[in-house]
Motif scaffolding. Structure first.
Motif, PDB file in Angstrom:
ATOM      1  N   ARG A 146      70.959   2.904  16.778  1.00  0.00           N
ATOM      2  CA  ARG A 146      70.562   3.283  18.131  1.00  0.00           C
ATOM      3  C   ARG A 146      69.478   2.327  18.618  1.00  0.00           C
ATOM      4  O   ARG A 146      68.615   1.894  17.853  1.00  0.00           O
ATOM      5  CB  ARG A 146      70.024   4.716  18.189  1.00  0.00           C
ATOM      6  CG  ARG A 146      70.992   5.795  17.738  1.00  0.00           C
ATOM      7  CD  ARG A 146      72.174   5.928  18.708  1.00  0.00           C
ATOM      8  NE  ARG A 146      73.035   7.041  18.350  1.00  0.00           N
ATOM      9  CZ  ARG A 146      74.087   6.964  17.552  1.00  0.00           C
ATOM     10  NH1 ARG A 146      74.412   5.816  16.984  1.00  0.00           N
ATOM     11  NH2 ARG A 146      74.829   8.012  17.317  1.00  0.00           N
ATOM     12  N   SER A 147      69.507   2.057  19.907  1.00  0.00           N
ATOM     13  CA  SER A 147      68.487   1.186  20.491  1.00  0.00           C
ATOM     14  C   SER A 147      67.175   1.954  20.643  1.00  0.00           C
ATOM     15  O   SER A 147      67.152   3.193  20.605  1.00  0.00           O
ATOM     16  CB  SER A 147      68.948   0.689  21.869  1.00  0.00           C
ATOM     17  OG  SER A 147      68.948   1.767  22.802  1.00  0.00           O
ATOM     18  N   VAL A 148      66.107   1.210  20.836  1.00  0.00           N
ATOM     19  CA  VAL A 148      64.814   1.828  21.083  1.00  0.00           C
ATOM     20  C   VAL A 148      64.897   2.687  22.345  1.00  0.00           C
ATOM     21  O   VAL A 148      64.351   3.792  22.391  1.00  0.00           O
ATOM     22  CB  VAL A 148      63.700   0.758  21.192  1.00  0.00           C
ATOM     23  CG1 VAL A 148      62.398   1.353  21.685  1.00  0.00           C
ATOM     24  CG2 VAL A 148      63.497   0.072  19.853  1.00  0.00           C
ATOM     25  N   SER A 149      65.601   2.212  23.350  1.00  0.00           N
ATOM     26  CA  SER A 149      65.748   2.986  24.590  1.00  0.00           C
ATOM     27  C   SER A 149      66.476   4.306  24.349  1.00  0.00           C
ATOM     28  O   SER A 149      66.089   5.338  24.900  1.00  0.00           O
ATOM     29  CB  SER A 149      66.487   2.172  25.656  1.00  0.00           C
ATOM     30  OG  SER A 149      65.675   1.111  26.090  1.00  0.00           O
ATOM     31  N   GLN A 150      67.531   4.276  23.542  1.00  0.00           N
ATOM     32  CA  GLN A 150      68.258   5.510  23.235  1.00  0.00           C
ATOM     33  C   GLN A 150      67.360   6.496  22.480  1.00  0.00           C
ATOM     34  O   GLN A 150      67.342   7.690  22.784  1.00  0.00           O
ATOM     35  CB  GLN A 150      69.505   5.211  22.404  1.00  0.00           C
ATOM     36  CG  GLN A 150      70.606   4.524  23.184  1.00  0.00           C
ATOM     37  CD  GLN A 150      71.729   4.032  22.277  1.00  0.00           C
ATOM     38  OE1 GLN A 150      71.486   3.470  21.209  1.00  0.00           O
ATOM     39  NE2 GLN A 150      72.966   4.258  22.707  1.00  0.00           N
ATOM     40  N   MET A 151      66.621   5.992  21.502  1.00  0.00           N
ATOM     41  CA  MET A 151      65.715   6.856  20.745  1.00  0.00           C
ATOM     42  C   MET A 151      64.627   7.430  21.656  1.00  0.00           C
ATOM     43  O   MET A 151      64.299   8.612  21.578  1.00  0.00           O
ATOM     44  CB  MET A 151      65.074   6.091  19.591  1.00  0.00           C
ATOM     45  CG  MET A 151      66.024   5.778  18.454  1.00  0.00           C
ATOM     46  SD  MET A 151      65.185   4.879  17.128  1.00  0.00           S
ATOM     47  CE  MET A 151      63.950   6.070  16.619  1.00  0.00           C
ATOM     48  N   TYR A 152      64.067   6.582  22.486  1.00  0.00           N
ATOM     49  CA  TYR A 152      63.006   6.997  23.410  1.00  0.00           C
ATOM     50  C   TYR A 152      63.504   8.100  24.337  1.00  0.00           C
ATOM     51  O   TYR A 152      62.830   9.120  24.523  1.00  0.00           O
ATOM     52  CB  TYR A 152      62.536   5.770  24.195  1.00  0.00           C
ATOM     53  CG  TYR A 152      61.539   6.062  25.280  1.00  0.00           C
ATOM     54  CD1 TYR A 152      60.179   6.184  24.978  1.00  0.00           C
ATOM     55  CD2 TYR A 152      61.937   6.192  26.600  1.00  0.00           C
ATOM     56  CE1 TYR A 152      59.253   6.427  25.976  1.00  0.00           C
ATOM     57  CE2 TYR A 152      61.013   6.439  27.605  1.00  0.00           C
ATOM     58  CZ  TYR A 152      59.682   6.569  27.292  1.00  0.00           C
ATOM     59  OH  TYR A 152      58.764   6.817  28.287  1.00  0.00           O
ATOM     60  N   LYS A 153      64.683   7.895  24.915  1.00  0.00           N
ATOM     61  CA  LYS A 153      65.240   8.895  25.833  1.00  0.00           C
ATOM     62  C   LYS A 153      65.512  10.214  25.122  1.00  0.00           C
ATOM     63  O   LYS A 153      65.273  11.289  25.685  1.00  0.00           O
ATOM     64  CB  LYS A 153      66.523   8.365  26.486  1.00  0.00           C
ATOM     65  CG  LYS A 153      66.264   7.280  27.511  1.00  0.00           C
ATOM     66  CD  LYS A 153      67.552   6.694  28.045  1.00  0.00           C
ATOM     67  CE  LYS A 153      67.272   5.515  28.956  1.00  0.00           C
ATOM     68  NZ  LYS A 153      68.509   4.842  29.391  1.00  0.00           N
ATOM     69  N   ALA A 154      66.013  10.157  23.907  1.00  0.00           N
ATOM     70  CA  ALA A 154      66.283  11.382  23.150  1.00  0.00           C
ATOM     71  C   ALA A 154      64.983  12.128  22.850  1.00  0.00           C
ATOM     72  O   ALA A 154      64.903  13.350  23.029  1.00  0.00           O
ATOM     73  CB  ALA A 154      67.032  11.064  21.856  1.00  0.00           C
TER      74      ALA A 154
END
Length: 184
Positions: A146-154
């Motif tokens: 997962r990208s940092v953006s995906q992790m951040y959004k989650a």
């Protein structure tokens, strides 16, 4: 003899937690439907250790599992321990569930001793002087899938604590402090 149903007990626990820590209610809600079981999977590239533990069953934290998490998230530089707050683990578990990933988190930083925090602060402007890591309230995590953006959004979708996005360093900070978001 009065009997308490599992559902009643969970409802009472949830009401207590929402009153005591309103910012955590969303993270707990995201973990519902997990069969009343909460699990965290991580590995540490620095120590080579892995962790795959159920830390909550049927409305109760498992003390031995929380001790295992605390040991796993110790300051590996000094080998010092500080209890990792279960609310931070809940946020990480809820975010992991939202991402629907089977891959374990890579733990970059859990507890940091004041000595380690000072050393890291001298090397980077991104390390807070009074970091929540020193209180056992934060973890820095990464996933290959997962990208940092995906992790951040989650993590941000949990509405339960601080979430920092560190794209250049490829990790997300999650903590059980006040709800806030930052990063690039």
């Amino acid at each position: 003899m009065t009997t308490i149903s599992r559902r009643g007990l969970l409802g009472a626990f949830a009401a207590t937690m929402v009153t005591a820590a309103p910012t955590m209610s969303n993270a707990f809600g995201l973990l519902k439907g997990a069969g009343d079981i909460r699990r965290i999977k991580m590995y540490n590239g620095r120590t080579g250790e892995t962790l795959d533990t159920v830390y909550w069953i049927e409305g109760e934290y498992i003390p031995d599992a929380l001790k295992e998490i605390t040991y796993f998230a110790r300051d590996w530089r000094t080998n010092q321990l500080k209890n990792i707050d279960a609310r931070t683990v809940d946020i990480a578990a809820a975010a992991h569930s939202l991402m629907d990933s089977r891959e374990p988190y890579m733990l970059l930083s859990g507890y940091r001793s004041p000595k380690t925090n000072a050393m890291l602060r001298s090397r980077s402007k991104g390390v807070a002087k009074n970091s929540l890591h020193m209180q056992g309230l934060a973890m820095d995590l990464r996933l290959k899938s997962r990208s940092v953006s995906q992790m951040y959004k989650a993590a941000a979708a949990c509405h339960a604590g601080g979430v920092g996005k560190y794209s250049r360093s490829n990790f997300v900070h999650m903590d059980c402090g006040p709800v806030r978001h930052w990063g690039s």
